[in-house]
Design an enzyme around this catalytic site. Sequence first.
Site, PDB file in Angstrom:
ATOM      1  CE  LYS A   1      -2.000  -1.109   3.919  1.00 16.05           C
ATOM      2  NZ  LYS A   1      -1.252  -2.336   4.230  1.00 16.05           N
TER       3      LYS A   1
ATOM      4  NE  ARG B   1      -4.719   0.109   9.178  1.00 14.98           N
ATOM      5  CZ  ARG B   1      -3.469  -0.248   8.933  1.00 14.98           C
ATOM      6  NH1 ARG B   1      -3.050  -1.422   9.260  1.00 14.98           N
ATOM      7  NH2 ARG B   1      -2.646   0.607   8.384  1.00 14.98           N
TER       8      ARG B   1
ATOM      9  NE  ARG C   1       7.842  -2.148   6.231  1.00 11.62           N
ATOM     10  CZ  ARG C   1       6.527  -2.070   6.418  1.00 11.62           C
ATOM     11  NH1 ARG C   1       5.765  -1.567   5.475  1.00 11.62           N
ATOM     12  NH2 ARG C   1       5.993  -2.494   7.533  1.00 11.62           N
TER      13      ARG C   1
ATOM     14  NE  ARG D   1       6.393   0.076  10.056  1.00 12.87           N
ATOM     15  CZ  ARG D   1       5.264   0.067   9.329  1.00 12.87           C
ATOM     16  NH1 ARG D   1       5.237   0.688   8.166  1.00 12.87           N
ATOM     17  NH2 ARG D   1       4.187  -0.539   9.758  1.00 12.87           N
TER      18      ARG D   1
ATOM     19  NE  ARG E   1       2.313  -4.603  11.194  1.00 14.75           N
ATOM     20  CZ  ARG E   1       3.303  -4.415  10.322  1.00 14.75           C
ATOM     21  NH1 ARG E   1       4.499  -4.924  10.553  1.00 14.75           N
ATOM     22  NH2 ARG E   1       3.100  -3.710   9.241  1.00 14.75           N
TER      23      ARG E   1
HETATM   24  P1  AP5 Z   1       4.909  -1.548   1.844  1.00 17.21           P
HETATM   25  O1  AP5 Z   1       4.588  -0.750   0.626  1.00 17.21           O
HETATM   26  O2  AP5 Z   1       5.567  -0.862   2.984  1.00 17.21           O
HETATM   27  O3  AP5 Z   1       3.601  -2.346   2.349  1.00 17.21           O
HETATM   28  P2  AP5 Z   1       2.348  -1.814   3.169  1.00 17.21           P
HETATM   29  O4  AP5 Z   1       1.146  -2.528   2.656  1.00 17.21           O
HETATM   30  O5  AP5 Z   1       2.310  -0.315   3.163  1.00 17.21           O
HETATM   31  O6  AP5 Z   1       2.723  -2.387   4.592  1.00 17.21           O
HETATM   32  P3  AP5 Z   1       2.622  -1.738   6.051  1.00 17.21           P
HETATM   33  O7  AP5 Z   1       3.337  -2.686   6.954  1.00 17.21           O
HETATM   34  O8  AP5 Z   1       3.104  -0.314   6.071  1.00 17.21           O
HETATM   35  O9  AP5 Z   1       1.125  -1.785   6.294  1.00 17.21           O
HETATM   36  P4  AP5 Z   1       0.453  -1.801   7.639  1.00 17.21           P
HETATM   37  O10 AP5 Z   1      -0.928  -1.602   7.184  1.00 17.21           O
HETATM   38  O11 AP5 Z   1       0.639  -2.961   8.509  1.00 17.21           O
HETATM   39  O12 AP5 Z   1       1.205  -0.663   8.469  1.00 17.21           O
HETATM   40  P5  AP5 Z   1       0.849   0.855   8.746  1.00 17.21           P
HETATM   41  O13 AP5 Z   1       2.094   1.599   8.793  1.00 17.21           O
HETATM   42  O14 AP5 Z   1      -0.252   1.317   7.875  1.00 17.21           O
HETATM   43  O15 AP5 Z   1       5.806  -2.786   1.343  1.00 17.21           O
HETATM   44  C1  AP5 Z   1       6.350  -3.708   2.280  1.00 17.21           C
HETATM   45  C2  AP5 Z   1       7.697  -4.244   1.722  1.00 17.21           C
HETATM   46  O16 AP5 Z   1       7.437  -4.946   0.520  1.00 17.21           O
HETATM   47  C3  AP5 Z   1       8.715  -3.131   1.379  1.00 17.21           C
HETATM   48  O17 AP5 Z   1      10.004  -3.574   1.685  1.00 17.21           O
HETATM   49  C4  AP5 Z   1       8.546  -2.949  -0.143  1.00 17.21           C
HETATM   50  O18 AP5 Z   1       9.739  -2.507  -0.751  1.00 17.21           O
HETATM   51  C5  AP5 Z   1       8.154  -4.354  -0.573  1.00 17.21           C
HETATM   52  N1  AP5 Z   1       7.223  -4.370  -1.719  1.00 17.21           N
HETATM   53  C6  AP5 Z   1       6.132  -3.588  -1.882  1.00 17.21           C
HETATM   54  N2  AP5 Z   1       5.497  -3.914  -3.023  1.00 17.21           N
HETATM   55  C7  AP5 Z   1       6.196  -4.948  -3.577  1.00 17.21           C
HETATM   56  C8  AP5 Z   1       6.027  -5.742  -4.756  1.00 17.21           C
HETATM   57  N3  AP5 Z   1       4.987  -5.543  -5.596  1.00 17.21           N
HETATM   58  N4  AP5 Z   1       6.930  -6.724  -4.996  1.00 17.21           N
HETATM   59  C9  AP5 Z   1       7.956  -6.945  -4.134  1.00 17.21           C
HETATM   60  N5  AP5 Z   1       8.185  -6.219  -3.003  1.00 17.21           N
HETATM   61  C10 AP5 Z   1       7.312  -5.244  -2.730  1.00 17.21           C
HETATM   62  O19 AP5 Z   1       0.229   0.748  10.223  1.00 17.21           O
HETATM   63  C11 AP5 Z   1       1.066   0.441  11.319  1.00 17.21           C
HETATM   64  C12 AP5 Z   1       0.236   0.362  12.585  1.00 17.21           C
HETATM   65  O20 AP5 Z   1      -0.440   1.616  12.834  1.00 17.21           O
HETATM   66  C13 AP5 Z   1      -0.894  -0.672  12.595  1.00 17.21           C
HETATM   67  O21 AP5 Z   1      -0.432  -1.955  12.922  1.00 17.21           O
HETATM   68  C14 AP5 Z   1      -1.811  -0.079  13.674  1.00 17.21           C
HETATM   69  O22 AP5 Z   1      -1.301  -0.309  14.967  1.00 17.21           O
HETATM   70  C15 AP5 Z   1      -1.712   1.411  13.415  1.00 17.21           C
HETATM   71  N6  AP5 Z   1      -2.738   1.863  12.477  1.00 17.21           N
HETATM   72  C16 AP5 Z   1      -2.527   2.374  11.235  1.00 17.21           C
HETATM   73  N7  AP5 Z   1      -3.697   2.659  10.648  1.00 17.21           N
HETATM   74  C17 AP5 Z   1      -4.667   2.311  11.520  1.00 17.21           C
HETATM   75  C18 AP5 Z   1      -6.087   2.341  11.478  1.00 17.21           C
HETATM   76  N8  AP5 Z   1      -6.742   2.793  10.398  1.00 17.21           N
HETATM   77  N9  AP5 Z   1      -6.765   1.898  12.548  1.00 17.21           N
HETATM   78  C19 AP5 Z   1      -6.137   1.469  13.654  1.00 17.21           C
HETATM   79  N10 AP5 Z   1      -4.794   1.390  13.760  1.00 17.21           N
HETATM   80  C20 AP5 Z   1      -4.060   1.816  12.697  1.00 17.21           C
END
Ligand code: AP5
Length: 214
Positions: free
Chosen positions: A13, A87, A126, A161, A172
């Site tokens: 994402k 979410r 990552r 992270r 997660r």
């Molecule tokens: P990346 O693009 O970083 O993936 P992502 O889907 O953004 O993963 P996140 O871990 O950031 O998502 P998340 O939803 O768990 O975390 P968030 O920060 O939102 O890619 C990942 C890796 O894969 C990278 O190394 C990249 O290079 C590689 N990659 C990407 N695409 C690729 C491809 N096509 N092929 C190969 N490699 C690829 O949230 C963190 C925390 O915040 C949550 O756990 C929660 O505690 C809190 N939080 C955030 N939003 C909410 C909400 N709405 N409600 C409640 N709590 C929330």
Amino acid sequence: MNVLFMGPPGSGKGTQSKLLRDRFDMEHLSTGDILREAIAQKTEVGMRAKGYMDKGEYVPDAVVIDLIRARLSSLAGKGFILDGFPRTVPQAQALDQVLSELNLQLNGVFFFDVKKDVLVNRLSSRRTCRNCNRIVSADMVSNGKLEDCTVTSKPCNFYQRNDDLPEVITKRIQVYQEQTTPVIDYYKSNPNFLTVDAAMPADQVFQIIIGKLK
Ligand code: AP5
């Protein structure tokens, strides 16, 4: 143009949001980034969120809904990408309410479909820049051929992270399956909904997104 990206942790994402933001000069609204910034600045919201995030749990709905409401209300007509929100079903209902109040619509709702073993591999390797939030894999850092940080104009300051440690990754993904799967069903009837095979290389995923938005 307003877009929503949904999918499990590590489905890409953030990667796709940055590509789309740079291509169309959109606002990237990542609740994860907003919360990590609040933690770094030691704000009240940040201090409240940290305990949940470090354990791989979701931050309470009311906290993230308020954050997104404030950001969406201040966009002044700029297109946005929602990354990681909503979410939960209450968050999706709150988003509908806010969009209706602001007379805004979603032009694309993308669900990034990726299998669990691929997610675990991606998250474990990552690395994220502390300054510009660039996302790369550990391999790319060790190869050393990366552009400089867009904030400091020096080499990026990469870190792993707290929630990318193995036991937190498992948690997660479990929380995602329990609480976010119903949100995908919530959006399936939206005419702009598309499931994307996000296990493909990032540039191919991007082409599919662009194709749908055109
Ligand atoms: P990346 O693009 O970083 O993936 P992502 O889907 O953004 O993963 P996140 O871990 O950031 O998502 P998340 O939803 O768990 O975390 P968030 O920060 O939102 O890619 C990942 C890796 O894969 C990278 O190394 C990249 O290079 C590689 N990659 C990407 N695409 C690729 C491809 N096509 N092929 C190969 N490699 C690829 O949230 C963190 C925390 O915040 C949550 O756990 C929660 O505690 C809190 N939080 C955030 N939003 C909410 C909400 N709405 N409600 C409640 N709590 C929330």
